[in-house]
Scaffold this motif. Structure first.
Motif, PDB file in Angstrom:
ATOM      1  N   ILE A  20       0.836  -1.209   0.000  1.00 36.05           N
ATOM      2  CA  ILE A  20       0.000   0.000   0.000  1.00 36.05           C
ATOM      3  C   ILE A  20       0.868   1.256   0.000  1.00 36.05           C
TER       4      ILE A  20
ATOM      5  N   ASP B  81       0.183   5.419  -7.679  1.00 35.56           N
ATOM      6  CA  ASP B  81      -1.043   5.573  -8.454  1.00 35.56           C
ATOM      7  C   ASP B  81      -1.527   7.029  -8.388  1.00 35.56           C
TER       8      ASP B  81
ATOM      9  N   TYR C  63       6.832  -6.990   0.869  1.00 35.16           N
ATOM     10  CA  TYR C  63       6.766  -7.887   2.038  1.00 35.16           C
ATOM     11  C   TYR C  63       5.741  -8.993   1.844  1.00 35.16           C
TER      12      TYR C  63
ATOM     13  N   TYR D 190       4.673   5.173  11.718  1.00 37.98           N
ATOM     14  CA  TYR D 190       3.700   4.121  12.045  1.00 37.98           C
ATOM     15  C   TYR D 190       3.688   3.915  13.572  1.00 37.98           C
TER      16      TYR D 190
ATOM     17  N   CYS E 224      -0.536   3.923   7.007  1.00 34.44           N
ATOM     18  CA  CYS E 224      -0.484   3.717   5.548  1.00 34.44           C
ATOM     19  C   CYS E 224      -1.366   4.698   4.773  1.00 34.44           C
ATOM     20  N   LEU E 225      -2.569   4.979   5.279  1.00 36.19           N
ATOM     21  CA  LEU E 225      -3.478   5.843   4.528  1.00 36.19           C
ATOM     22  C   LEU E 225      -3.029   7.300   4.508  1.00 36.19           C
TER      23      LEU E 225
ATOM     24  N   ASP F  74      -3.962   0.402 -10.072  1.00 37.42           N
ATOM     25  CA  ASP F  74      -3.030  -0.089  -9.037  1.00 37.42           C
ATOM     26  C   ASP F  74      -3.655  -0.130  -7.640  1.00 37.42           C
ATOM     27  N   ILE F  75      -4.224   0.995  -7.207  1.00 39.93           N
ATOM     28  CA  ILE F  75      -4.778   1.047  -5.846  1.00 39.93           C
ATOM     29  C   ILE F  75      -5.845  -0.029  -5.653  1.00 39.93           C
ATOM     30  N   ASP F  76      -6.657  -0.240  -6.683  1.00 39.41           N
ATOM     31  CA  ASP F  76      -7.800  -1.152  -6.548  1.00 39.41           C
ATOM     32  C   ASP F  76      -7.383  -2.616  -6.445  1.00 39.41           C
TER      33      ASP F  76
ATOM     34  N   PHE G 170      -3.817  -3.439  -5.289  1.00 40.64           N
ATOM     35  CA  PHE G 170      -2.823  -3.594  -4.216  1.00 40.64           C
ATOM     36  C   PHE G 170      -3.363  -3.263  -2.827  1.00 40.64           C
ATOM     37  N   MET G 171      -4.373  -2.397  -2.751  1.00 40.32           N
ATOM     38  CA  MET G 171      -4.971  -2.123  -1.433  1.00 40.32           C
ATOM     39  C   MET G 171      -5.642  -3.391  -0.871  1.00 40.32           C
TER      40      MET G 171
ATOM     41  N   TRP H 140      -5.244  -6.483  -1.844  1.00 41.42           N
ATOM     42  CA  TRP H 140      -4.205  -7.513  -1.757  1.00 41.42           C
ATOM     43  C   TRP H 140      -3.422  -7.389  -0.452  1.00 41.42           C
ATOM     44  N   ASP H 141      -2.966  -6.185  -0.143  1.00 43.86           N
ATOM     45  CA  ASP H 141      -2.168  -5.953   1.061  1.00 43.86           C
ATOM     46  C   ASP H 141      -3.029  -6.183   2.311  1.00 43.86           C
ATOM     47  N   LEU H 142      -4.269  -5.703   2.281  1.00 41.95           N
ATOM     48  CA  LEU H 142      -5.155  -5.915   3.442  1.00 41.95           C
ATOM     49  C   LEU H 142      -5.417  -7.406   3.668  1.00 41.95           C
TER      50      LEU H 142
ATOM     51  N   HIS I 129      -3.443  -9.791   2.871  1.00 48.66           N
ATOM     52  CA  HIS I 129      -2.180 -10.353   3.338  1.00 48.66           C
ATOM     53  C   HIS I 129      -2.036 -10.179   4.853  1.00 48.66           C
ATOM     54  N   ARG I 130      -2.547  -9.058   5.376  1.00 48.00           N
ATOM     55  CA  ARG I 130      -2.387  -8.752   6.801  1.00 48.00           C
ATOM     56  C   ARG I 130      -3.171  -9.688   7.718  1.00 48.00           C
TER      57      ARG I 130
ATOM     58  N   TYR J 190      -0.481  -7.797  12.568  1.00 46.42           N
ATOM     59  CA  TYR J 190      -1.771  -7.171  12.285  1.00 46.42           C
ATOM     60  C   TYR J 190      -2.902  -8.037  12.845  1.00 46.42           C
TER      61      TYR J 190
ATOM     62  N   ILE K 102      -3.640 -13.786  -6.811  1.00 47.13           N
ATOM     63  CA  ILE K 102      -4.038 -12.884  -7.897  1.00 47.13           C
ATOM     64  C   ILE K 102      -4.154 -13.740  -9.159  1.00 47.13           C
TER      65      ILE K 102
ATOM     66  N   GLN L 280     -11.136  -0.745   0.894  1.00 42.50           N
ATOM     67  CA  GLN L 280     -10.946  -1.088   2.312  1.00 42.50           C
ATOM     68  C   GLN L 280     -12.186  -1.726   2.905  1.00 42.50           C
TER      69      GLN L 280
ATOM     70  N   SER M 287      -4.928  -1.378  10.917  1.00 40.94           N
ATOM     71  CA  SER M 287      -3.505  -1.450  10.565  1.00 40.94           C
ATOM     72  C   SER M 287      -3.084  -0.457   9.488  1.00 40.94           C
ATOM     73  N   VAL M 288      -4.049   0.115   8.780  1.00 39.35           N
ATOM     74  CA  VAL M 288      -3.697   1.098   7.738  1.00 39.35           C
ATOM     75  C   VAL M 288      -4.196   2.501   8.090  1.00 39.35           C
TER      76      VAL M 288
END
Lengths: 189, 189
Positions: free
Chosen positions: A14, A21, A52, A126, A157-158, B13-15, B17-18, B20-22, B24-25, B31, B42, B161, B183-184
């Motif tokens: 993120i 982006d 990561y 953070y 992050c945001l 990208d944001i749509d 990776f956001m 995806w990363d969330l 992952h947490r 987290y 993906i 999110q 976490s974000v």
């Protein structure tokens, strides 16, 4: 205008792809429609870097590009600690806050500290990184974004949105800075 | 639990990776720390896909994985229109809302419409996509997220999110759903 996004192995997805982006939207006619010269590059020590979470991407150029950029955005992630301890990484980032706009998010802020860019200043980061920041001698402020002249730090992050908008405001104007935030806002929010 | 993030060339990208990363947490001890089985993939038609801004990534698997997933998250981006018109793309996504949790953001919502998953229902999408959504026969609601049973739609990149949290709440529980959002969050927000 050239923005360099500084990254490393073990970046947080993120924290790289959100500003990337948003910076990309500055020249997109559907979003900010900025018509001046505009270039954004992801730069790293290696030609390929892995997040990561396991996403591998190719860098656009070496870290040395950061020294000639108009603005530099340092990303975050667990890999920042290894980068911090790598003299070759740090040596390449001889940034100049007198002529460059410089921003960092979360643990990327520690890299600015290492570069001496936050000497005598305050910063945010953070939540779990505040102790490391203070151990490096920088007073912490629990805010989304802390700005001192040409150097800004973000926490959470945001807050990458606020940092990216701050950078864009300085390089492409207030209208573009607003437009990129509006382009990602939740509907009805 | 297996979540498949459905992507295509020309994704935003944001749509991707956001969420995806969330996702992952959820299994990251720092987290949400979910200890059950957890896998996020993906999936795309091609083994490598490129975002609208030029970021190329490798897909983890083919689109057919989506049919066996517990949850499916369809991303957005200019490339969704080409995907919509590609019978091979649509045919691979024979999703089943009776046993799968299904979410889509912005123009990815149009793919759910094409699959018949929003027949007789309402949905949200990106502001500039509402006309296309209604032209396909789905009544629009100007909200960040619209949920009908096992199918949810989101409008505006940052609503990824809310969608991701909704998916995680169903697969890993309310605590994990809250933890990934926290976490974000911006510091001090």
């Amino acid at each position: 205008m050239h923005i360099v996004v500084v990254a490393f192995d073990g970046f947080t997805d993120i924290d790289l792809f959100m500003p990337w982006d948003l910076f990309h939207r500055v020249k997109d006619p559907e979003y900010a429609g900025f018509t001046g010269p505009w270039r954004v590059s992801i730069c790293a020590k290696n030609s390929e870097i892995c997040s990561y979470s396991g996403v591998s991407i190719r860098a656009h150029g070496p870290l040395s590009w950061a020294r000639e950029a108009d603005a530099v955005f340092v990303v975050s992630g667990p890999g920042s600690r290894k980068a911090l301890k790598d003299p070759a990484f740090i040596e390449e980032l001889r940034l100049d806050p007198s002529r460059q706009t410089i921003a960092a998010i979360d643990s990327g802020v520690l890299i600015l500290v290492k570069l001496g860019l936050l000497d005598g200043l305050t910063a945010t980061t953070y939540p779990s990184v505040f102790a490391e920041l203070e151990a490096m001698g920088v007073k912490a402020e629990h805010k989304p974004i802390v700005v001192h002249g040409n150097v800004a730090t973000g926490g959470g992050c945001l807050a990458t949105q606020d940092l990216a908008s701050w950078v864009v405001g300085r390089l492409a104007g207030a209208a573009a800075a607003r437009a990129i935030l509006e382009s990602v806002a939740k509907v009805g929010a």
